[in-house]
Write a protein that holds these residues in place. Structure first.
Motif, mmCIF file in Angstrom:
data_model
loop_
_atom_site.group_PDB
_atom_site.id
_atom_site.type_symbol
_atom_site.label_atom_id
_atom_site.label_comp_id
_atom_site.label_asym_id
_atom_site.label_seq_id
_atom_site.Cartn_x
_atom_site.Cartn_y
_atom_site.Cartn_z
ATOM 1 N N ILE A 113 -0.184 -11.765 -6.756
ATOM 2 C CA ILE A 113 -0.854 -10.767 -7.582
ATOM 3 C C ILE A 113 -1.042 -9.448 -6.834
ATOM 4 N N GLU A 114 -1.329 -9.518 -5.538
ATOM 5 C CA GLU A 114 -1.468 -8.295 -4.738
ATOM 6 C C GLU A 114 -0.144 -7.546 -4.656
ATOM 7 N N VAL A 115 0.907 -8.269 -4.351
ATOM 8 C CA VAL A 115 2.230 -7.650 -4.205
ATOM 9 C C VAL A 115 2.667 -7.015 -5.519
ATOM 10 N N LEU A 116 2.439 -7.706 -6.629
ATOM 11 C CA LEU A 116 2.813 -7.176 -7.943
ATOM 12 C C LEU A 116 2.082 -5.867 -8.234
ATOM 13 N N LEU A 117 0.786 -5.849 -8.005
ATOM 14 C CA LEU A 117 0.017 -4.629 -8.259
ATOM 15 C C LEU A 117 0.443 -3.510 -7.315
ATOM 16 N N ARG A 118 0.647 -3.828 -6.055
ATOM 17 C CA ARG A 118 1.065 -2.801 -5.095
ATOM 18 C C ARG A 118 2.416 -2.201 -5.467
ATOM 19 N N LYS A 119 3.350 -3.022 -5.924
ATOM 20 C CA LYS A 119 4.663 -2.504 -6.341
ATOM 21 C C LYS A 119 4.525 -1.507 -7.486
ATOM 22 N N HIS A 120 3.669 -1.839 -8.447
ATOM 23 C CA HIS A 120 3.465 -0.934 -9.582
ATOM 24 C C HIS A 120 2.784 0.364 -9.141
ATOM 25 N N LEU A 121 1.840 0.262 -8.218
ATOM 26 C CA LEU A 121 1.189 1.471 -7.702
ATOM 27 C C LEU A 121 2.192 2.344 -6.965
ATOM 28 N N TRP A 122 3.033 1.732 -6.147
ATOM 29 C CA TRP A 122 4.020 2.469 -5.359
ATOM 30 C C TRP A 122 4.993 3.210 -6.281
ATOM 31 N N LYS A 123 5.425 2.531 -7.354
ATOM 32 C CA LYS A 123 6.333 3.166 -8.325
ATOM 33 C C LYS A 123 5.714 4.398 -8.956
ATOM 34 N N LYS A 124 4.393 4.367 -9.130
ATOM 35 C CA LYS A 124 3.683 5.505 -9.729
ATOM 36 C C LYS A 124 3.367 6.593 -8.705
ATOM 37 N N GLY A 125 3.747 6.356 -7.455
ATOM 38 C CA GLY A 125 3.500 7.353 -6.418
ATOM 39 C C GLY A 125 2.095 7.288 -5.832
ATOM 40 N N ILE A 126 1.390 6.206 -6.097
ATOM 41 C CA ILE A 126 0.032 6.044 -5.564
ATOM 42 C C ILE A 126 0.147 5.332 -4.222
ATOM 43 N N ARG A 127 -0.288 6.019 -3.178
ATOM 44 C CA ARG A 127 -0.201 5.462 -1.831
ATOM 45 C C ARG A 127 -1.526 4.828 -1.446
ATOM 46 N N TYR A 128 -1.458 3.794 -0.655
ATOM 47 C CA TYR A 128 -2.629 2.970 -0.387
ATOM 48 C C TYR A 128 -2.519 2.324 0.996
ATOM 49 N N ARG A 129 -3.604 1.709 1.384
ATOM 50 C CA ARG A 129 -3.630 0.835 2.565
ATOM 51 C C ARG A 129 -3.918 -0.563 2.047
ATOM 52 N N LYS A 130 -3.384 -1.555 2.745
ATOM 53 C CA LYS A 130 -3.635 -2.924 2.303
ATOM 54 C C LYS A 130 -4.505 -3.663 3.312
ATOM 55 N N ASN A 131 -5.367 -4.536 2.793
ATOM 56 C CA ASN A 131 -6.260 -5.356 3.596
ATOM 57 C C ASN A 131 -6.991 -4.526 4.648
ATOM 58 N N TYR A 132 -7.694 -3.533 4.177
ATOM 59 C CA TYR A 132 -8.343 -2.520 5.015
ATOM 60 C C TYR A 132 -9.587 -3.097 5.690
ATOM 61 N N ALA A 133 -9.459 -3.432 6.965
ATOM 62 C CA ALA A 133 -10.506 -4.153 7.696
ATOM 63 C C ALA A 133 -11.707 -3.280 8.055
ATOM 64 N N LEU A 134 -11.608 -1.953 7.903
ATOM 65 C CA LEU A 134 -12.721 -1.088 8.258
ATOM 66 C C LEU A 134 -13.815 -1.056 7.193
ATOM 67 N N LEU A 135 -13.567 -1.658 6.054
ATOM 68 C CA LEU A 135 -14.561 -1.696 4.974
ATOM 69 C C LEU A 135 -15.093 -3.115 4.791
ATOM 70 N N PRO A 136 -16.327 -3.242 4.319
ATOM 71 C CA PRO A 136 -16.864 -4.575 4.041
ATOM 72 C C PRO A 136 -15.984 -5.313 3.035
ATOM 73 N N GLY A 137 -15.738 -6.578 3.278
ATOM 74 C CA GLY A 137 -14.954 -7.392 2.356
ATOM 75 C C GLY A 137 -13.459 -7.272 2.525
ATOM 76 N N LYS A 138 -12.999 -6.359 3.372
ATOM 77 C CA LYS A 138 -11.567 -6.167 3.622
ATOM 78 C C LYS A 138 -10.792 -6.109 2.298
ATOM 79 N N PRO A 139 -11.003 -5.029 1.522
ATOM 80 C CA PRO A 139 -10.349 -4.936 0.204
ATOM 81 C C PRO A 139 -8.834 -5.128 0.285
#
Length: 155
Positions: free
Chosen positions: A23-49
């Motif tokens: 589910i994460e990979v699927l959502l990330r692929k769709h975000l990337w196609k839309k040009g939305i850049r992100y970080r994954k499993n961001y450990a600097l925030l509570p809960g590691k989104p």
């Protein structure tokens, strides 16, 4: 009642991934196609989104229905009759409580938190991306409003 032997259940559970789930990979692929850049499993925030759009302070979680207790009332009743029910009831309730606490912590830090159920991502990833795009637009508007100089009223 569990239909699997203890060894079969152990093997099945050991294959459940914590990161880069379907589910994460699927959502990330769709975000990337839309040009939305992100970080994954961001450990600097509570809960590691699972996904973080740091520019707009948006934290995204992709939650599986079972482990995060979707329809908890119904699932709870079903689990009461299962093997090792005490363990599962305690574990899933703790996950629900932790999800609530993490969301509160992130909100108090000024982050927008978005949580999607796995089936929602699988069945309609475009709608999930639209929700994220709406949150980005909202953040852009807030950033513009904060930059606007406030002029004193005319005398």
């Amino acid at each position: 009642m569990d239909d699997l032997t203890k060894e079969q259940r152990h093997r099945a559970m050991s294959h459940i991934k914590a990161t880069d789930t379907k589910i994460e990979v699927l959502l990330r692929k769709h975000l990337w196609k839309k040009g939305i850049r992100y970080r994954k499993n961001y450990a600097l925030l509570p809960g590691k989104p699972d996904i973080v759009i740091s520019k707009y302070r948006i934290a995204i979680f992709c939650d599986s229905e079972f482990f995060h207790g979707k329809d908890w009332g119904h699932l709870k009743e079903h689990l009461k009759s299962s093997i090792n029910s005490v363990y599962w009831l305690k574990k899933i309730q703790r996950n629900i409580d932790r999800d609530t606490e993490i969301t509160k912590q992130l909100h108090s830090l000024g982050w927008t938190v978005i949580r999607f159920w796995g089936k929602d991502i699988i069945q309609n990833p475009e709608e999930c991306v639209q929700t994220i795009e709406d949150a980005i637009l909202e953040q852009k508007i807030q950033q513009i409003e904060l930059r606007q100089p406030s002029f004193p009223p005319p005398k």
